[in-house]
Scaffold this motif. Structure first.
Motif, PDB file in Angstrom:
ATOM      1  N   GLY A 112       0.993  -0.992   0.194  1.00 29.55           N
ATOM      2  CA  GLY A 112      -0.327   0.482  -0.211  1.00 29.55           C
ATOM      3  C   GLY A 112       0.717   1.464   0.179  1.00 29.55           C
ATOM      4  O   GLY A 112       0.627   2.485   0.071  1.00 29.55           O
ATOM      5  N   GLN A 113       2.357   0.893   0.263  1.00 31.23           N
ATOM      6  CA  GLN A 113       3.248   2.243   0.343  1.00 31.23           C
ATOM      7  C   GLN A 113       3.263   2.358  -1.075  1.00 31.23           C
ATOM      8  O   GLN A 113       3.591   1.438  -1.789  1.00 31.23           O
ATOM      9  N   LYS A 114       3.632   3.004  -1.443  1.00 29.12           N
ATOM     10  CA  LYS A 114       4.261   4.361  -2.752  1.00 29.12           C
ATOM     11  C   LYS A 114       5.914   4.305  -2.748  1.00 29.12           C
ATOM     12  O   LYS A 114       6.717   4.656  -1.365  1.00 29.12           O
ATOM     13  N   ARG A 115       6.315   3.479  -3.520  1.00 29.63           N
ATOM     14  CA  ARG A 115       7.579   4.216  -4.168  1.00 29.63           C
ATOM     15  C   ARG A 115       8.358   4.525  -4.677  1.00 29.63           C
ATOM     16  O   ARG A 115       7.332   5.316  -6.210  1.00 29.63           O
ATOM     17  N   VAL A 116       9.362   5.429  -3.607  1.00 32.07           N
ATOM     18  CA  VAL A 116       9.668   6.355  -5.088  1.00 32.07           C
ATOM     19  C   VAL A 116      11.201   6.401  -5.601  1.00 32.07           C
ATOM     20  O   VAL A 116      11.733   7.531  -6.357  1.00 32.07           O
ATOM     21  N   ASP A 117      11.252   5.249  -5.562  1.00 33.06           N
ATOM     22  CA  ASP A 117      12.869   5.337  -6.353  1.00 33.06           C
ATOM     23  C   ASP A 117      12.430   5.590  -7.768  1.00 33.06           C
ATOM     24  O   ASP A 117      12.284   5.424  -8.399  1.00 33.06           O
ATOM     25  N   PRO A 118      14.036   6.509  -8.201  1.00 28.42           N
ATOM     26  CA  PRO A 118      14.373   6.701  -9.637  1.00 28.42           C
ATOM     27  C   PRO A 118      14.222   5.425 -10.981  1.00 28.42           C
ATOM     28  O   PRO A 118      13.381   5.184 -11.663  1.00 28.42           O
ATOM     29  N   GLU A 119      14.185   3.649 -10.056  1.00 32.20           N
ATOM     30  CA  GLU A 119      14.342   2.537 -11.143  1.00 32.20           C
ATOM     31  C   GLU A 119      13.054   3.043 -11.323  1.00 32.20           C
ATOM     32  O   GLU A 119      12.518   2.560 -12.475  1.00 32.20           O
ATOM     33  N   VAL A 120      12.083   2.599 -10.253  1.00 29.18           N
ATOM     34  CA  VAL A 120      10.117   2.734 -10.543  1.00 29.18           C
ATOM     35  C   VAL A 120      10.120   3.739 -11.730  1.00 29.18           C
ATOM     36  O   VAL A 120       9.277   3.384 -12.076  1.00 29.18           O
ATOM     37  N   THR A 121      10.090   5.102 -10.904  1.00 28.85           N
ATOM     38  CA  THR A 121       9.871   5.907 -12.056  1.00 28.85           C
ATOM     39  C   THR A 121      10.153   6.040 -13.624  1.00 28.85           C
ATOM     40  O   THR A 121       9.347   5.998 -14.767  1.00 28.85           O
TER      41      THR A 121
END
Length: 606
Positions: A112-121
């Motif tokens: 439910g939390q949001k991932r903000v890694d550059p790879e995910v973006t």
């Protein structure tokens, strides 16, 4: 006396050769090791990255259908993620299209939390991204890989793998330890071989060194024994040839030193050499004479030649009676390098300035000539400006209507005629001086009796002297005879006598005498008057062009200031001299000396 230098074993060539061999081996092993370790590291990381990439792509294909539904079932996603959790240490995240975690093999509370890694973006933008970074918490390297999840061309989410690289780098560390152990063994073997090789080379070199030390002590009969035909033997042969050349060079140096001393002593320009603190180290006789000193070496430059001098400058220095041009050159300077062939005591460090050489030239005459030229141009301009201004004014007056008044027009024309005559006399005098300067003045010499010449001039000036109430006395010997250009000599006497008449008051005396000086074979013609005289400070300048003692009166009497200058040029052209002695309010004496003509010479001329 030559001092023997005791060499420490750690400073010997043998020790240095061993160190060089060891460093070469060490450098080669390190270069190979660095390349090997870097290649190994790249291979392990690339292989592991490919494996993770395949797993991530496979998982993305499985998750594409669940993620494309409007309601994502977390339990279903967790179920097909279970086989991938067996990957050692890897953390897997399945994200929806907004970047929220819908499934993970890591902490379940992250769902439910949001991932903000550059790879995910990047993955949510449709790009596969991989990055190796240092984990802030564990301080270990982690592999971050994210791939997009697509369904029918639409991005519906992303899959992210976070895998530790600890195992890979531990394997690489064990390989580095093995390689370092092999390097140490290689260095040990190399040290033994280097010691043996160095001994075979340094032995003959030590023999050459002993012989060179004997040569340094002055024994030039030494020779080096040649035991082989290799490079060491060639060195010994070359050393022996060097000894022969050294004997020749010493003899040549002594000869060159003698020539240099001869050149320095006969140079008209002064030469001074100094060190870095401006102590004079050597000089030539010309420098001693120009600076009016008995001795220069050992003294400070500032004591004998005031001023600040920089390399490359040419500076004018005025002394009490001379004008000197000083040219400065730096020794051993990068800016202006000069090799001091015969000044070894000047050079300390060839990379920096180690001294200076000053060349001193007497430019007194050039300076005086330049000043005279400038003064001459100014005087000519001044002399011509007045009559030209007068002519211009009267011409304008005539053009404006003054010509209608005949009396006034005649008066104007008479003034213009006088000013024209004045300019004509000035130009004539200048042309005559120019001919003397260029050597184009032609003299027609003939035997002339001084008495006849003086009597002729006395007759010419009798009326003028009578009107001025001046007594004119002539005392000339009958045999006083010279060979001169009569017209030119009359011009000289005419100028001298006219000057005496101008400046001698009423009831004064002008006496013309001619005497023979048998010792010096000359005739002295002396003209003495009782006029106003000339101030002592003016006497050195009376023969200068355009020079007048009484400028106002000279112009009033029509003088151009060139008469005495022309007179001196004429006398010098005849091989004579002219001097003036005068005192204020007592009178002036002009002495003209010319080589006299004996009766025998007169007959030969006839």
């Amino acid at each position: 006396m030559i001092q023997t230098v005791r060499i420490n074993r750690f400073q010997s060539v043998r020790f240095k050769m061993m160190i060089v061999y060891l460093l070469l081996i060490l450098f080669a092993m390190e270069l190979v090791g660095a390349y090997f370790i870097q290649s190994l590291n790249r291979y392990f990381v690339d292989t592991y990255s490919k494996t993770i990439s395949h797993e991530a792509q496979f998982l993305a294909n499985l998750a594409s259908t669940p993620l494309s539904t409007s309601v994502i079932e977390a339990q279903q996603i967790q179920r097909f993620m279970r086989p991938f959790s067996e990957l050692e240490g890897s953390s897997i995240y399945i994200l929806d299209k907004d970047g929220h975690v819908v499934g993970t093999t890591a902490n379940p509370f992250l769902i439910g939390q949001k991932r903000v890694d550059p790879e995910v973006t990047n993955a949510l933008l449709g790009l596969q991204s991989i990055q190796i970074a240092l984990d802030a918490a564990t301080k270990e390297r982690q592999l971050y890989l994210a791939v997009p999840v697509k369904n029918k061309g639409q991005i519906v989410g992303a899959v992210e793998f976070v895998s530790p690289l600890t195992g890979i780098y531990q394997s690489i560390s064990r390989i580095i330890i093995i390689f370092a152990t092999a390097t140490l063994l290689a260095l040990g073997l190399t040290a033994v071989l280097a010691a043996v090789i160095a001994r075979t080379i340094t032995g003959p070199i030590a023999a050459v060194t002993r012989t060179a030390r004997a040569l340094a002590g002055g024994d030039f009969e030494q020779k080096v024994a040649i035991h082989s035909n290799d490079e060491i033997g060639e060195l010994a042969s070359t050393f022996n040839m060097l000894v022969r050349r050294l004997r020749q060079a010493i003899a040549s140096t002594e000869r060159e030193k003698g020539r240099l001393q001869a050149i320095m002593s006969t140079m008209r320009d002064g030469v001074i050499a100094t060190n870095t603190i401006d102590d004079i180290l050597l000089s030539n006789p010309a420098a001693t004479k120009l600076l009016n000193c008995r001795s220069l070496p050992g003294r400070k430059l500032a004591d004998v030649l005031p001023g600040q001098f920089s390399p490359g400058d040419v500076q004018i220095v005025e002394t009490q009676n001379r004008v000197l041009a000083v040219t400065v050159t730096a020794l051993g300077s990068d800016r202006n390098s000069v090799t001091p062939h015969r000044l070894p005591q000047l050079a300390r460090d060839q990379s920096t300035e180690s001294g200076r050489v000053l060349v001193i030239r007497d430019v007194t005459q050039e300076t005086r000539l330049e000043d005279a030229r400038k003064r001459f141009v100014a005087d000519v301009s001044h002399e011509l400006r007045t009559p030209i201004t007068v002519l211009k004014s009267y011409v304008e007056a005539l053009l404006e209507g003054a010509y209608e008044d005949k009396v006034l027009a005649v008066s104007f024309l008479q003034v213009m005629d006088r000013e024209t005559d004045r300019m004509t006399r000035l130009v004539t005098d200048l042309l005559q001086l120019s001919r003397f300067d260029t050597g184009n003045e032609v003299l027609t010499r003939e035997p002339v009796h001084i008495k006849d010449l003086i009597n002729h001039l006395a007759e010419r000036y009798a009326l003028v002297a009578f009107q001025a109430e001046i007594q004119f006395i002539v005392d000339v010997r009958d045999d006083a005879q010279v060979q001169v250009d009569r017209d030119r000599f009359e011009q000289v006497l005419d100028n001298v006598i006219s000057n005496s008449l101008k400046y001698t008051p009423k009831r004064g005396i002008i006496e013309a005498k001619a005497e023979l000086d048998h010792e010096h074979q000359v005739v002295h013609f002396r003209l003495r008057d009782t006029g106003s005289g000339i101030p002592e400070q003016e006497l050195p300048h009376i023969f200068d062009r355009f020079y007048r003692v009484d400028k106002a009166r000279s112009r009033q009497l029509g003088g151009t200031g060139l008469g005495l200058a022309i007179a001196r040029e004429i006398i010098h052209a005849h091989g004579g001299e002219v001097t003036v002695d005068s005192k204020v309010d007592e009178g002036t004496t002009v002495d003209i000396s010319l080589p006299f003509l004996s009766p025998k010479e007169d007959s030969r001329e006839t």
